[in-house]
Design a protein around this motif. Sequence first.
Motif, PDB file in Angstrom:
ATOM      1  N   THR A  49       0.875  -1.336  -0.148  1.00 44.03           N
ATOM      2  CA  THR A  49       0.073   0.125   0.114  1.00 44.03           C
ATOM      3  C   THR A  49       0.907   1.304  -0.181  1.00 44.03           C
ATOM      4  OG1 THR A  49      -1.770  -1.200   1.267  1.00 44.03           O
ATOM      5  CG2 THR A  49      -1.889   1.086   1.165  1.00 44.03           C
ATOM      6  N   ILE A  50       0.727   2.086  -1.171  1.00 42.42           N
ATOM      7  CA  ILE A  50       1.251   3.167  -1.156  1.00 42.42           C
ATOM      8  C   ILE A  50       0.529   4.504  -0.837  1.00 42.42           C
ATOM      9  CG2 ILE A  50       2.611   4.712  -2.762  1.00 42.42           C
ATOM     10  CD1 ILE A  50       3.588   1.960  -4.169  1.00 42.42           C
ATOM     11  N   TRP A  51       0.689   5.304   0.127  1.00 40.83           N
ATOM     12  CA  TRP A  51      -0.358   6.488   0.535  1.00 40.83           C
ATOM     13  C   TRP A  51       0.392   7.624  -0.135  1.00 40.83           C
ATOM     14  CZ3 TRP A  51      -4.415   6.963   3.586  1.00 40.83           C
ATOM     15  CH2 TRP A  51      -4.898   8.272   4.014  1.00 40.83           C
ATOM     16  N   VAL A  52      -0.441   8.195  -1.020  1.00 40.73           N
ATOM     17  CA  VAL A  52      -0.059   9.372  -1.593  1.00 40.73           C
ATOM     18  C   VAL A  52      -0.797  10.790  -0.952  1.00 40.73           C
ATOM     19  CG1 VAL A  52       0.012  10.635  -3.888  1.00 40.73           C
ATOM     20  CG2 VAL A  52       0.393   8.236  -3.752  1.00 40.73           C
ATOM     21  N   GLY A  53      -0.015  11.491  -0.368  1.00 47.51           N
ATOM     22  CA  GLY A  53      -0.766  12.536   0.340  1.00 47.51           C
ATOM     23  C   GLY A  53      -0.513  14.085  -0.425  1.00 47.51           C
ATOM     24  N   SER A  54      -0.780  13.958  -1.676  1.00 50.30           N
ATOM     25  CA  SER A  54      -0.606  15.051  -2.567  1.00 50.30           C
ATOM     26  C   SER A  54      -1.409  14.935  -3.958  1.00 50.30           C
ATOM     27  CB  SER A  54       0.906  15.003  -3.009  1.00 50.30           C
ATOM     28  OG  SER A  54       1.082  15.802  -4.071  1.00 50.30           O
ATOM     29  N   THR A  55      -1.593  16.009  -4.373  1.00 46.19           N
ATOM     30  CA  THR A  55      -2.487  16.045  -5.682  1.00 46.19           C
ATOM     31  C   THR A  55      -1.375  16.488  -6.823  1.00 46.19           C
ATOM     32  OG1 THR A  55      -3.071  18.410  -5.380  1.00 46.19           O
ATOM     33  CG2 THR A  55      -4.672  16.989  -4.512  1.00 46.19           C
ATOM     34  N   VAL A  82      -3.461   4.871  -2.431  1.00 45.78           N
ATOM     35  CA  VAL A  82      -4.351   5.464  -1.530  1.00 45.78           C
ATOM     36  C   VAL A  82      -3.768   6.942  -1.789  1.00 45.78           C
ATOM     37  CG1 VAL A  82      -5.348   5.997   0.568  1.00 45.78           C
ATOM     38  CG2 VAL A  82      -4.874   3.610   0.081  1.00 45.78           C
ATOM     39  N   ILE A  83      -4.708   7.846  -2.653  1.00 47.71           N
ATOM     40  CA  ILE A  83      -4.426   9.248  -2.955  1.00 47.71           C
ATOM     41  C   ILE A  83      -5.447   9.953  -2.153  1.00 47.71           C
ATOM     42  CG2 ILE A  83      -4.392  10.963  -4.771  1.00 47.71           C
ATOM     43  CD1 ILE A  83      -3.798   8.314  -6.946  1.00 47.71           C
ATOM     44  N   ARG A  84      -5.187  10.974  -1.230  1.00 49.52           N
ATOM     45  CA  ARG A  84      -5.514  11.600  -0.468  1.00 49.52           C
ATOM     46  C   ARG A  84      -5.199  13.172  -0.997  1.00 49.52           C
ATOM     47  NH1 ARG A  84      -9.652   8.611   0.315  1.00 49.52           N
ATOM     48  NH2 ARG A  84      -9.228   6.881   1.923  1.00 49.52           N
ATOM     49  N   ASN A  85      -6.048  14.052  -0.825  1.00 50.28           N
ATOM     50  CA  ASN A  85      -5.904  15.627  -0.885  1.00 50.28           C
ATOM     51  C   ASN A  85      -5.612  15.978   0.646  1.00 50.28           C
ATOM     52  OD1 ASN A  85      -5.781  18.311  -1.203  1.00 50.28           O
ATOM     53  ND2 ASN A  85      -7.858  18.558  -2.248  1.00 50.28           N
ATOM     54  N   PRO A  86      -4.413  16.433   0.886  1.00 50.87           N
ATOM     55  CA  PRO A  86      -3.931  16.970   1.940  1.00 50.87           C
ATOM     56  C   PRO A  86      -4.634  18.218   2.596  1.00 50.87           C
ATOM     57  CG  PRO A  86      -2.270  17.343   0.573  1.00 50.87           C
ATOM     58  CD  PRO A  86      -3.218  16.785   0.118  1.00 50.87           C
ATOM     59  N   ASP A  87      -5.400  18.907   1.674  1.00 51.28           N
ATOM     60  CA  ASP A  87      -6.085  20.122   1.993  1.00 51.28           C
ATOM     61  C   ASP A  87      -7.438  19.854   2.474  1.00 51.28           C
ATOM     62  OD1 ASP A  87      -4.064  21.807   1.438  1.00 51.28           O
ATOM     63  OD2 ASP A  87      -4.534  21.996  -0.707  1.00 51.28           O
ATOM     64  N   ASP A  92      -6.458  14.313   7.852  1.00 51.55           N
ATOM     65  CA  ASP A  92      -5.760  13.972   9.028  1.00 51.55           C
ATOM     66  C   ASP A  92      -6.446  12.622   9.899  1.00 51.55           C
ATOM     67  OD1 ASP A  92      -3.653  15.766   9.096  1.00 51.55           O
ATOM     68  OD2 ASP A  92      -4.927  17.374  10.201  1.00 51.55           O
ATOM     69  N   THR A  93      -7.487  12.768   9.591  1.00 54.60           N
ATOM     70  CA  THR A  93      -8.489  11.316  10.295  1.00 54.60           C
ATOM     71  C   THR A  93      -8.016  10.541   9.386  1.00 54.60           C
ATOM     72  OG1 THR A  93     -10.143  12.985  11.046  1.00 54.60           O
ATOM     73  CG2 THR A  93     -10.666  10.701  11.003  1.00 54.60           C
ATOM     74  N   ALA A  94      -8.371  10.453   8.154  1.00 53.21           N
ATOM     75  CA  ALA A  94      -8.139   9.265   7.234  1.00 53.21           C
ATOM     76  C   ALA A  94      -6.662   8.716   7.399  1.00 53.21           C
ATOM     77  CB  ALA A  94      -8.098   9.697   5.681  1.00 53.21           C
ATOM     78  N   PHE A  95      -5.566   9.787   7.471  1.00 49.08           N
ATOM     79  CA  PHE A  95      -4.126   9.243   7.776  1.00 49.08           C
ATOM     80  C   PHE A  95      -3.884   8.670   9.084  1.00 49.08           C
ATOM     81  CE2 PHE A  95       0.213   9.640   8.972  1.00 49.08           C
ATOM     82  CZ  PHE A  95       0.923   9.623   7.618  1.00 49.08           C
ATOM     83  N   SER A  96      -4.525   9.123  10.035  1.00 51.83           N
ATOM     84  CA  SER A  96      -4.618   8.642  11.299  1.00 51.83           C
ATOM     85  C   SER A  96      -5.272   7.011  11.602  1.00 51.83           C
ATOM     86  CB  SER A  96      -4.852   9.224  12.488  1.00 51.83           C
ATOM     87  OG  SER A  96      -6.106   9.499  12.638  1.00 51.83           O
ATOM     88  N   LEU A  97      -6.222   6.922  10.795  1.00 51.32           N
ATOM     89  CA  LEU A  97      -6.900   5.732  10.765  1.00 51.32           C
ATOM     90  C   LEU A  97      -6.634   4.706   9.583  1.00 51.32           C
ATOM     91  CD1 LEU A  97     -10.692   6.737  11.126  1.00 51.32           C
ATOM     92  CD2 LEU A  97      -9.144   5.800  12.834  1.00 51.32           C
ATOM     93  N   GLU A 144      10.748  18.349  -5.845  1.00 49.04           N
ATOM     94  CA  GLU A 144      11.231  19.581  -5.130  1.00 49.04           C
ATOM     95  C   GLU A 144      10.609  19.521  -3.883  1.00 49.04           C
ATOM     96  OE1 GLU A 144      11.686  23.263  -7.152  1.00 49.04           O
ATOM     97  OE2 GLU A 144      12.911  22.517  -8.712  1.00 49.04           O
ATOM     98  N   GLU A 145       9.013  19.051  -3.951  1.00 47.33           N
ATOM     99  CA  GLU A 145       8.303  19.344  -2.923  1.00 47.33           C
ATOM    100  C   GLU A 145       7.822  17.951  -2.129  1.00 47.33           C
ATOM    101  OE1 GLU A 145       5.382  21.339  -5.042  1.00 47.33           O
ATOM    102  OE2 GLU A 145       6.506  23.028  -5.351  1.00 47.33           O
ATOM    103  N   LEU A 146       7.997  16.936  -2.732  1.00 43.90           N
ATOM    104  CA  LEU A 146       7.451  15.493  -2.533  1.00 43.90           C
ATOM    105  C   LEU A 146       8.504  14.715  -1.980  1.00 43.90           C
ATOM    106  CD1 LEU A 146       4.876  14.818  -4.926  1.00 43.90           C
ATOM    107  CD2 LEU A 146       4.419  15.769  -2.592  1.00 43.90           C
ATOM    108  N   TYR A 147       8.649  13.755  -0.870  1.00 42.05           N
ATOM    109  CA  TYR A 147       9.491  12.762  -0.302  1.00 42.05           C
ATOM    110  C   TYR A 147       8.839  11.497  -0.385  1.00 42.05           C
ATOM    111  CZ  TYR A 147      12.468  16.757   0.650  1.00 42.05           C
ATOM    112  OH  TYR A 147      13.291  17.949   0.763  1.00 42.05           O
ATOM    113  N   VAL A 148       9.654  10.290  -0.718  1.00 42.69           N
ATOM    114  CA  VAL A 148       9.156   9.062  -0.356  1.00 42.69           C
ATOM    115  C   VAL A 148       9.787   8.543   0.906  1.00 42.69           C
ATOM    116  CG1 VAL A 148       9.171   6.718  -1.125  1.00 42.69           C
ATOM    117  CG2 VAL A 148       9.024   8.685  -2.862  1.00 42.69           C
TER     118      VAL A 148
END
Length: 177
Positions: A49-55, A82-87, A92-97, A144-148
């Motif tokens: 599972t790869i969590w992507v917290g970026s659009t 799993v692609i989620r919009n951090p805005d 935060d709830t989805a990330f913590s769960l 430049e803005e994203l990290y793995v």
Amino acid sequence: MTIDNKFTRDRVKKVLKPTLIVVLVVAVVMGCFFAYYLLSLPSPKEKLTIWVGSTELNYSEKLHDDVLEYASQYGITHCSFVIRNPDDFYYDTAFSLSGYYSADVFILDEKQIESYQETALFMPLNVAEGYRYQDKVIGIPLTEELYVLLNYRSDKDADMLMDVAQFLIQTINEDVQ
């Protein structure tokens, strides 16, 4: 004309015998289908599972298929992004769960890393360059803005996760160029 609607033992036996047989056959068939379904599901060791917290990441089916094909050499049979919009208000709830417990690899920006770095969620990496926290590199630059980053709580082998993360970075950078 009189209708006989009395319940007698003989009448109940006549009605219940065929019905009971049908119910038992249906229950056995449903049980077989359910057992087959459970046996055909991939085990947690076979899932990535790869969590992507970026659009900003350009996700495609090709990226998914390439990562799955590469990870299959390690016994991975199912890969999900799993692609989620951090805005999003509920991020935060989805990330913590979900992300915290089920993701193996994260793709996050600096702001998110800073907000979660104190949870000791991110695995220290043996690389020279990257996002540092307490003199340890925990993130490999993707853009430049994203990290793995790798999830410290993952039950997968750390070397396998690192190898898949390197492949993911290489594949995404090739697609961008």
